[in-house]
Design an enzyme around this catalytic site. Sequence first.
Site, PDB file in Angstrom:
ATOM      1  N   ASP A  33       0.909  -1.176  -0.040  1.00 36.48           N
ATOM      2  CA  ASP A  33      -0.040  -0.012  -0.112  1.00 36.48           C
ATOM      3  C   ASP A  33       0.869   1.082  -0.139  1.00 36.48           C
ATOM      4  O   ASP A  33       1.996   1.242   0.676  1.00 36.48           O
ATOM      5  CB  ASP A  33      -0.989  -0.070   1.208  1.00 36.48           C
ATOM      6  CG  ASP A  33      -2.054   0.818   1.135  1.00 36.48           C
ATOM      7  OD1 ASP A  33      -3.263   0.466   0.851  1.00 36.48           O
ATOM      8  OD2 ASP A  33      -1.616   2.119   1.194  1.00 36.48           O
ATOM      9  N   ILE A  34       0.487   2.124  -0.757  1.00 38.63           N
ATOM     10  CA  ILE A  34       1.356   3.450  -0.806  1.00 38.63           C
ATOM     11  C   ILE A  34       1.246   4.293   0.348  1.00 38.63           C
ATOM     12  O   ILE A  34       2.194   5.335   0.530  1.00 38.63           O
ATOM     13  CB  ILE A  34       0.801   4.238  -2.036  1.00 38.63           C
ATOM     14  CG1 ILE A  34       1.865   5.122  -2.641  1.00 38.63           C
ATOM     15  CG2 ILE A  34      -0.704   5.086  -1.793  1.00 38.63           C
ATOM     16  CD1 ILE A  34       1.347   5.939  -3.988  1.00 38.63           C
ATOM     17  N   GLU A 102     -12.481   3.061  -1.253  1.00 40.24           N
ATOM     18  CA  GLU A 102     -12.081   4.369  -1.887  1.00 40.24           C
ATOM     19  C   GLU A 102     -11.849   3.658  -3.441  1.00 40.24           C
ATOM     20  O   GLU A 102     -12.216   4.618  -4.378  1.00 40.24           O
ATOM     21  CB  GLU A 102     -10.913   4.856  -1.394  1.00 40.24           C
ATOM     22  CG  GLU A 102     -11.178   5.995  -0.132  1.00 40.24           C
ATOM     23  CD  GLU A 102     -10.210   6.532   0.622  1.00 40.24           C
ATOM     24  OE1 GLU A 102      -9.094   6.264   0.060  1.00 40.24           O
ATOM     25  OE2 GLU A 102     -10.461   7.019   1.524  1.00 40.24           O
ATOM     26  N   HIS A 107     -10.109  -5.379  -3.326  1.00 42.94           N
ATOM     27  CA  HIS A 107      -8.637  -5.688  -2.745  1.00 42.94           C
ATOM     28  C   HIS A 107      -8.940  -5.916  -1.318  1.00 42.94           C
ATOM     29  O   HIS A 107      -9.765  -5.632  -0.720  1.00 42.94           O
ATOM     30  CB  HIS A 107      -7.843  -4.458  -3.016  1.00 42.94           C
ATOM     31  CG  HIS A 107      -8.493  -3.089  -2.348  1.00 42.94           C
ATOM     32  ND1 HIS A 107      -9.565  -2.462  -3.400  1.00 42.94           N
ATOM     33  CD2 HIS A 107      -8.567  -2.449  -1.245  1.00 42.94           C
ATOM     34  CE1 HIS A 107      -9.861  -1.320  -2.644  1.00 42.94           C
ATOM     35  NE2 HIS A 107      -9.210  -1.309  -1.361  1.00 42.94           N
TER      36      HIS A 107
HETATM   37  P1  5GP Z   1      -9.733   1.153   0.352  1.00 43.78           P
HETATM   38  O1  5GP Z   1     -10.173   2.399   1.011  1.00 43.78           O
HETATM   39  O2  5GP Z   1     -10.589   1.661  -1.037  1.00 43.78           O
HETATM   40  O3  5GP Z   1     -10.180  -0.046   0.964  1.00 43.78           O
HETATM   41  O4  5GP Z   1      -8.268   1.275   0.249  1.00 43.78           O
HETATM   42  C1  5GP Z   1      -7.662   1.788  -0.817  1.00 43.78           C
HETATM   43  C2  5GP Z   1      -6.052   1.606  -0.703  1.00 43.78           C
HETATM   44  O5  5GP Z   1      -5.423   1.937  -1.816  1.00 43.78           O
HETATM   45  C3  5GP Z   1      -5.576   2.688   0.493  1.00 43.78           C
HETATM   46  O6  5GP Z   1      -5.058   1.879   1.555  1.00 43.78           O
HETATM   47  C4  5GP Z   1      -4.528   3.364  -0.366  1.00 43.78           C
HETATM   48  O7  5GP Z   1      -3.656   3.688   0.602  1.00 43.78           O
HETATM   49  C5  5GP Z   1      -3.987   2.603  -1.399  1.00 43.78           C
HETATM   50  N1  5GP Z   1      -3.616   3.119  -2.710  1.00 43.78           N
HETATM   51  C6  5GP Z   1      -4.273   4.321  -3.323  1.00 43.78           C
HETATM   52  N2  5GP Z   1      -3.729   4.723  -4.470  1.00 43.78           N
HETATM   53  C7  5GP Z   1      -2.613   3.658  -4.539  1.00 43.78           C
HETATM   54  C8  5GP Z   1      -1.696   3.590  -5.430  1.00 43.78           C
HETATM   55  O8  5GP Z   1      -1.575   4.296  -6.613  1.00 43.78           O
HETATM   56  N3  5GP Z   1      -0.590   2.735  -5.378  1.00 43.78           N
HETATM   57  C9  5GP Z   1      -0.661   1.898  -4.227  1.00 43.78           C
HETATM   58  N4  5GP Z   1       0.259   0.861  -3.863  1.00 43.78           N
HETATM   59  N5  5GP Z   1      -1.590   1.868  -3.114  1.00 43.78           N
HETATM   60  C10 5GP Z   1      -2.505   3.094  -3.377  1.00 43.78           C
END
Ligand code: 5GP
Length: 122
Positions: A33-34, A102, A107
């Site tokens: 995760d970034i 988000e 994932h």
């Molecule tokens: P969600 O809130 O959708 O469950 O989590 C999305 C995750 O994707 C977040 O933890 C965010 O930090 C990660 N994320 C968003 N953009 C990127 C990216 O460009 N690269 C990586 N490696 N992770 C990302």
Amino acid sequence: MTYDNNNIFAKILRKEIPCKKIYEDDFVLSFYDINPQKKIHALVIPKGSYINLDDFSENASPEEIVGLIKGVNTVAKKLGISAINGKGYRALANISEHGGQEVPHLHFHLFGGEKVGKMVSE
Ligand code: 5GP
């Protein structure tokens, strides 16, 4: 809701933007995760275009479903955080609006390397 081909994980799958890859096979891609929330914060995503876990459960093939679940275990072992070769971890999937999702490509977050803490905050 239809799958958005321009979401960030679709772009990572197409190699249009880079990632710190952990593991890849026919069914999954895993990368860090970034914006890590724990010492180890990995993501495991299916290669198919699925918005969330409900979309995946309804529309993915049995092979894809097995592939994703096995992929989580493979990545956890690779990171040394599995129940088999480490101290465990939390696998978490945010689903749609109330789940706080988000990025609209299914994932699993894998949190580990330290105690993860409360199951739900706020
Ligand atoms: P969600 O809130 O959708 O469950 O989590 C999305 C995750 O994707 C977040 O933890 C965010 O930090 C990660 N994320 C968003 N953009 C990127 C990216 O460009 N690269 C990586 N490696 N992770 C990302």
